[in-house]
Motif scaffolding. Structure first.
Motif, PDB file in Angstrom:
ATOM      1  N   ASP A  40      10.355  56.457  50.645  1.00 47.41           N
ATOM      2  CA  ASP A  40      10.336  57.725  51.357  1.00 47.41           C
ATOM      3  C   ASP A  40       9.526  57.475  52.620  1.00 47.41           C
ATOM      4  O   ASP A  40       8.461  56.855  52.557  1.00 47.41           O
ATOM      5  CB  ASP A  40       9.645  58.829  50.546  1.00 47.41           C
ATOM      6  N   VAL A  41      10.006  57.948  53.760  1.00 55.08           N
ATOM      7  CA  VAL A  41       9.280  57.854  55.019  1.00 55.08           C
ATOM      8  C   VAL A  41       9.042  59.280  55.481  1.00 55.08           C
ATOM      9  O   VAL A  41       9.992  60.002  55.784  1.00 55.08           O
ATOM     10  CB  VAL A  41      10.066  57.058  56.081  1.00 55.08           C
ATOM     11  N   ALA A  42       7.766  59.685  55.502  1.00 55.91           N
ATOM     12  CA  ALA A  42       7.421  61.063  55.847  1.00 55.91           C
ATOM     13  C   ALA A  42       6.549  61.092  57.095  1.00 55.91           C
ATOM     14  O   ALA A  42       5.604  60.302  57.219  1.00 55.91           O
ATOM     15  CB  ALA A  42       6.678  61.726  54.687  1.00 55.91           C
ATOM     16  N   GLY A  45       2.917  64.440  61.225  1.00 58.85           N
ATOM     17  CA  GLY A  45       2.391  64.842  62.520  1.00 58.85           C
ATOM     18  C   GLY A  45       1.568  63.748  63.175  1.00 58.85           C
ATOM     19  O   GLY A  45       1.995  63.146  64.146  1.00 58.85           O
ATOM     20  N   ASP A  46       0.389  63.469  62.645  1.00 60.85           N
ATOM     21  CA  ASP A  46      -0.468  62.451  63.238  1.00 60.85           C
ATOM     22  C   ASP A  46      -0.382  61.109  62.513  1.00 60.85           C
ATOM     23  O   ASP A  46      -1.014  60.142  62.937  1.00 60.85           O
ATOM     24  CB  ASP A  46      -1.924  62.923  63.291  1.00 60.85           C
ATOM     25  N   GLU A  47       0.409  61.049  61.440  1.00 61.27           N
ATOM     26  CA  GLU A  47       0.571  59.792  60.712  1.00 61.27           C
ATOM     27  C   GLU A  47       1.924  59.749  60.018  1.00 61.27           C
ATOM     28  O   GLU A  47       2.548  60.776  59.763  1.00 61.27           O
ATOM     29  CB  GLU A  47      -0.546  59.594  59.688  1.00 61.27           C
ATOM     30  N   ILE A  48       2.361  58.533  59.749  1.00 61.94           N
ATOM     31  CA  ILE A  48       3.587  58.299  58.999  1.00 61.94           C
ATOM     32  C   ILE A  48       3.159  57.747  57.644  1.00 61.94           C
ATOM     33  O   ILE A  48       2.312  56.850  57.571  1.00 61.94           O
ATOM     34  CB  ILE A  48       4.503  57.296  59.721  1.00 61.94           C
ATOM     35  N   VAL A  49       3.734  58.283  56.569  1.00 61.05           N
ATOM     36  CA  VAL A  49       3.410  57.810  55.228  1.00 61.05           C
ATOM     37  C   VAL A  49       4.689  57.261  54.598  1.00 61.05           C
ATOM     38  O   VAL A  49       5.697  57.970  54.487  1.00 61.05           O
ATOM     39  CB  VAL A  49       2.806  58.928  54.359  1.00 61.05           C
ATOM     40  N   VAL A  50       4.628  55.990  54.211  1.00 55.69           N
ATOM     41  CA  VAL A  50       5.753  55.341  53.532  1.00 55.69           C
ATOM     42  C   VAL A  50       5.351  55.151  52.077  1.00 55.69           C
ATOM     43  O   VAL A  50       4.320  54.551  51.779  1.00 55.69           O
ATOM     44  CB  VAL A  50       6.102  53.982  54.178  1.00 55.69           C
ATOM     45  N   THR A  51       6.164  55.687  51.169  1.00 58.21           N
ATOM     46  CA  THR A  51       5.937  55.559  49.741  1.00 58.21           C
ATOM     47  C   THR A  51       7.076  54.720  49.167  1.00 58.21           C
ATOM     48  O   THR A  51       8.244  55.025  49.409  1.00 58.21           O
ATOM     49  CB  THR A  51       5.899  56.945  49.070  1.00 58.21           C
ATOM     50  N   ALA A  52       6.730  53.658  48.428  1.00 58.63           N
ATOM     51  CA  ALA A  52       7.732  52.734  47.898  1.00 58.63           C
ATOM     52  C   ALA A  52       7.536  52.539  46.400  1.00 58.63           C
ATOM     53  O   ALA A  52       6.412  52.376  45.931  1.00 58.63           O
ATOM     54  CB  ALA A  52       7.627  51.385  48.611  1.00 58.63           C
ATOM     55  N   ASP A  53       8.643  52.535  45.661  1.00 59.52           N
ATOM     56  CA  ASP A  53       8.604  52.268  44.228  1.00 59.52           C
ATOM     57  C   ASP A  53       8.655  50.757  43.999  1.00 59.52           C
ATOM     58  O   ASP A  53       9.627  50.100  44.371  1.00 59.52           O
ATOM     59  CB  ASP A  53       9.792  52.931  43.523  1.00 59.52           C
ATOM     60  N   LEU A  54       7.582  50.223  43.394  1.00 63.67           N
ATOM     61  CA  LEU A  54       7.499  48.797  43.075  1.00 63.67           C
ATOM     62  C   LEU A  54       6.976  48.605  41.652  1.00 63.67           C
ATOM     63  O   LEU A  54       5.948  47.947  41.435  1.00 63.67           O
ATOM     64  CB  LEU A  54       6.581  48.081  44.074  1.00 63.67           C
ATOM     65  N   PRO A  55       7.669  49.150  40.650  1.00 67.84           N
ATOM     66  CA  PRO A  55       7.177  49.009  39.278  1.00 67.84           C
ATOM     67  C   PRO A  55       7.278  47.567  38.790  1.00 67.84           C
ATOM     68  O   PRO A  55       8.196  46.840  39.148  1.00 67.84           O
ATOM     69  CB  PRO A  55       8.109  49.924  38.480  1.00 67.84           C
ATOM     70  N   SER A 101      12.429  39.094  42.969  1.00 72.80           N
ATOM     71  CA  SER A 101      11.924  39.225  44.322  1.00 72.80           C
ATOM     72  C   SER A 101      12.588  40.414  44.983  1.00 72.80           C
ATOM     73  O   SER A 101      13.796  40.592  44.842  1.00 72.80           O
ATOM     74  CB  SER A 101      12.308  37.983  45.110  1.00 72.80           C
ATOM     75  N   VAL A 102      11.805  41.214  45.674  1.00 69.21           N
ATOM     76  CA  VAL A 102      12.365  42.341  46.416  1.00 69.21           C
ATOM     77  C   VAL A 102      11.805  42.325  47.826  1.00 69.21           C
ATOM     78  O   VAL A 102      10.697  41.829  48.061  1.00 69.21           O
ATOM     79  CB  VAL A 102      12.071  43.701  45.738  1.00 69.21           C
ATOM     80  N   SER A 103      12.579  42.861  48.750  1.00 70.89           N
ATOM     81  CA  SER A 103      12.164  42.898  50.138  1.00 70.89           C
ATOM     82  C   SER A 103      12.822  44.090  50.814  1.00 70.89           C
ATOM     83  O   SER A 103      13.950  44.460  50.475  1.00 70.89           O
ATOM     84  CB  SER A 103      12.588  41.605  50.835  1.00 70.89           C
ATOM     85  N   ARG A 104      12.099  44.668  51.755  1.00 73.64           N
ATOM     86  CA  ARG A 104      12.656  45.803  52.498  1.00 73.64           C
ATOM     87  C   ARG A 104      11.991  45.874  53.855  1.00 73.64           C
ATOM     88  O   ARG A 104      10.782  45.720  53.980  1.00 73.64           O
ATOM     89  CB  ARG A 104      12.415  47.098  51.721  1.00 73.64           C
ATOM     90  N   ARG A 105      12.786  46.097  54.886  1.00 76.99           N
ATOM     91  CA  ARG A 105      12.285  46.332  56.242  1.00 76.99           C
ATOM     92  C   ARG A 105      12.596  47.777  56.567  1.00 76.99           C
ATOM     93  O   ARG A 105      13.745  48.203  56.502  1.00 76.99           O
ATOM     94  CB  ARG A 105      12.960  45.406  57.247  1.00 76.99           C
ATOM     95  N   VAL A 106      11.558  48.533  56.906  1.00 76.54           N
ATOM     96  CA  VAL A 106      11.703  49.956  57.199  1.00 76.54           C
ATOM     97  C   VAL A 106      11.383  50.178  58.672  1.00 76.54           C
ATOM     98  O   VAL A 106      10.254  49.915  59.107  1.00 76.54           O
ATOM     99  CB  VAL A 106      10.745  50.803  56.324  1.00 76.54           C
ATOM    100  N   SER A 107      12.364  50.627  59.432  1.00 75.01           N
ATOM    101  CA  SER A 107      12.123  50.940  60.840  1.00 75.01           C
ATOM    102  C   SER A 107      11.244  52.176  60.921  1.00 75.01           C
ATOM    103  O   SER A 107      11.509  53.176  60.262  1.00 75.01           O
ATOM    104  CB  SER A 107      13.439  51.196  61.562  1.00 75.01           C
ATOM    105  N   LEU A 108      10.202  52.103  61.735  1.00 74.16           N
ATOM    106  CA  LEU A 108       9.276  53.218  61.879  1.00 74.16           C
ATOM    107  C   LEU A 108       9.732  54.135  63.015  1.00 74.16           C
ATOM    108  O   LEU A 108      10.165  53.647  64.063  1.00 74.16           O
ATOM    109  CB  LEU A 108       7.858  52.707  62.134  1.00 74.16           C
ATOM    110  N   PRO A 109       9.625  55.445  62.816  1.00 71.79           N
ATOM    111  CA  PRO A 109      10.110  56.386  63.828  1.00 71.79           C
ATOM    112  C   PRO A 109       9.182  56.558  65.027  1.00 71.79           C
ATOM    113  O   PRO A 109       9.530  57.261  65.970  1.00 71.79           O
ATOM    114  CB  PRO A 109      10.224  57.702  63.046  1.00 71.79           C
ATOM    115  N   ALA A 110       7.998  55.926  65.022  1.00 78.08           N
ATOM    116  CA  ALA A 110       7.046  56.056  66.128  1.00 78.08           C
ATOM    117  C   ALA A 110       6.149  54.824  66.152  1.00 78.08           C
ATOM    118  O   ALA A 110       6.055  54.091  65.171  1.00 78.08           O
ATOM    119  CB  ALA A 110       6.198  57.314  65.946  1.00 78.08           C
ATOM    120  N   GLU A 111       5.495  54.613  67.287  1.00 83.66           N
ATOM    121  CA  GLU A 111       4.503  53.541  67.394  1.00 83.66           C
ATOM    122  C   GLU A 111       3.300  53.913  66.538  1.00 83.66           C
ATOM    123  O   GLU A 111       2.913  55.074  66.472  1.00 83.66           O
ATOM    124  CB  GLU A 111       4.071  53.355  68.843  1.00 83.66           C
ATOM    125  N   VAL A 112       2.703  52.913  65.881  1.00 77.38           N
ATOM    126  CA  VAL A 112       1.558  53.166  64.995  1.00 77.38           C
ATOM    127  C   VAL A 112       0.385  52.283  65.387  1.00 77.38           C
ATOM    128  O   VAL A 112       0.543  51.284  66.098  1.00 77.38           O
ATOM    129  CB  VAL A 112       1.934  52.927  63.514  1.00 77.38           C
TER     130      VAL A 112
END
Length: 146
Positions: A40-42, A45-55, A101-112
């Motif tokens: 999930d990419v949320a 406002g002042d921050e982006i929070v990425v939540t990932a399932d890695l059980p 093995s798992v891998s994911r690249r998530v494009s960010l909607p803003a500069e951080v």
């Protein structure tokens, strides 16, 4: 001078878009090479929070990095497949769980702000908090019009 093209990044972004369009069918073409990490990419406002399932992964087996406007997540876990054996005082009659093995690249909607980014991992869920960069943080300067 134009930016240098990165064909691997373009391919990752293309596969991510295809996955979003076709609901995961692209990953079935790569057995064992790449498995799914749901995120999930949320924008708060002042921050982006990425939540990932890695059980099933240990904290030390997870790598999180920022790379050219994207958040990259990699995780690996290993165990040996055997029919019978003993390890650390435990007798196994069958062991089938193997390397994953798992891998994911998530494009960010803003500069951080990379130096202020932090990550936590609890109960199989990775949470990465990325403070957004304001125009002033980027070294930008407002130019008055005279």
């Amino acid at each position: 001078m134009p930016d240098k093209r990165d064909p691997f990044r373009e391919l990752d972004e293309f596969l991510e878009r295809m996955n979003e369009q076709f609901g995961g069918i692209g990953r079935s073409l790569e057995p064992g090479l790449r498995q799914e990490i749901r995120v999930d990419v949320a924008d708060h406002g002042d921050e982006i929070v990425v939540t990932a399932d890695l059980p099933g992964f240990d904290r030390d087996s997870i790598e999180v990095r920022l790379d050219d406007g994207s958040l990259v997540l990699d995780a690996t876990t290993e165990s040996e497949a055997t029919d019978e054996g003993e390890e650390a005082g435990v007798t196994y009659h069958r062991r089938e769980r193997q390397q994953r093995s798992v891998s994911r690249r998530v494009s960010l909607p803003a500069e951080v702000l990379a130096e202020e980014t932090n990550a936590t991992y609890a109960n199989g869920v990775l949470t990465v908090t990325l403070p957004k960069q304001s125009p002033d943080d980027a070294g930008g300067k407002r130019i008055e019009i005279s």
